[in-house]
Design an enzyme around this catalytic site. Structure first.
Site, short mmCIF file in Angstrom:
data_model
loop_
_atom_site.label_atom_id
_atom_site.label_comp_id
_atom_site.label_asym_id
_atom_site.label_seq_id
_atom_site.Cartn_x
_atom_site.Cartn_y
_atom_site.Cartn_z
N ASP A 16 21.94 -8.96 5.02
CA ASP A 16 22.68 -10.19 5.38
C ASP A 16 23.72 -10.52 4.32
O ASP A 16 23.55 -10.21 3.14
CB ASP A 16 21.66 -11.34 5.52
N HIS A 28 31.88 -6.51 7.33
CA HIS A 28 31.01 -5.59 8.06
C HIS A 28 31.30 -4.14 7.68
O HIS A 28 30.39 -3.32 7.58
CB HIS A 28 31.15 -5.80 9.57
N LEU A 74 13.08 11.22 5.01
CA LEU A 74 13.06 9.78 5.26
C LEU A 74 13.10 9.47 6.77
O LEU A 74 13.90 10.04 7.50
CB LEU A 74 14.30 9.14 4.60
#
Ligand code: IPE
Ligand code: IPE
Ligand code: MG
Length: 260
Positions: free
Chosen positions: A31, A48, A142
């Protein structure tokens, strides 16, 4: 910014999950992109894009660290309420990221999956998501889960619905419904619940993220805005985690094995 592919690959193979002071599953609310852009006097879109670069770096850092699973909140079920132009931009960025990043992630042994109600997305995007999952499904480095059009309440309701259908069809006895069975019907059922939750951007809330899964997760909040989050900041979160005593309802003495 590009991956140092050779290093990323070598170190990703060295991953071991034996150290109890390290989380095996990390869940992040990324965020603060909009506020970061505002600080620079730029449009939210700029934030963004910068946030996307951070995401790339943090995925790489997690692959290098002893982390088995990383779950990222990319777009919440409530984010549709944002101005149309911003939603459109996020969708474009998402599509471009899928096209540009998947093969590199695949080379680095990362397995990708998406969680959330994906039928709301354009078909193009849905196809890219499927392609990414298919392309990386055999990787055992991962495990990267990306939450898109995801809401924790939706996840719980969806699980309840699936269980109800099975009960209706005689596939399960309602008496057999317990926490374990319920867990098998929510997203991320193949993974251990997150050990560490990180939220950047200063807000101390869950914003409808993994409501079911965070029951015993260690919560780390930082004021650092997502585009400024770095390997060093991740290190701080891991240090915080290493200092926690996870008791799961027991006493500290029991956990230390003194008075078990
Ligand atoms: C997080 O950053 C990205 C998404 C929710 C997609 P924000 O866009 O929420 O940034 P702030 O909170 O407005 O600064
Ligand atoms: C949560 O951030 C969702 C994502 C990071 C994708 P928001 O910025 O949407 O959360 P609120 O609205 O501040 O709670
Ligand atoms: Mg926000």
């Amino acid at each position: 910014m590009h991956y140092n592919e050779a290093r990323f690959l070598t170190e990703n193979r060295r991953v071991s999950s034996t150290d109890q002071n390290r989380p095996s599953h990390v869940a992040i609310i990324m965020d603060g992109n909009g506020r970061w852009a505002k600080q620079q006097g730029k449009a939210r879109a700029f934030g963004h894009q910068a946030g996307f670069r951070t995401t790339r770096d943090i995925v790489e850092a997690c692959a290098r660290q002893q982390i088995e699973a990383l779950t990222l909140f990319a777009f919440s079920s409530e984010n549709w309420k944002r101005p149309e132009a911003e939603v459109g931009l996020l969708m474009d960025l998402f599509l471009r990221a899928l096209k540009s990043e998947v093969s590199k992630l695949n080379e680095n042994n990362v397995r990708i999956q998406f969680i959330g109600e994906r039928s709301a997305f354009a078909e193009k995007l849905q196809n890219e998501m499927l392609r990414a999952e298919e392309h990386t499904k055999d990787n055992d480095g991962l495990s990267l889960s990306i939450a898109v059009n995801y809401g924790g309440r939706w996840d719980i309701v969806n699980a309840a619905k699936q269980i109800a259908y099975k009960a209706r069809d005689g596939e399960l006895d309602p008496e057999s419904i317990d926490v374990d069975l319920f867990s098998q019907h929510v997203s991320l059922s193949d993974f251990k619940e997150p050990d560490l939750f990180i939220r950047t951007g200063g807000e101390k809330r869950i914003s409808n993220y993994l409501l079911w899964h965070l029951a015993y997760t260690e919560l780390y909040f930082t004021d650092v805005l997502w585009p400024d989050f770095s390997d060093t900041e991740l290190g701080h979160a891991l240090e915080f985690y290493a200092g926690r005593q996870r008791r799961f309802g027991r006493t500290g003495e029991q956990v230390q094995g003194k008075n078990a």
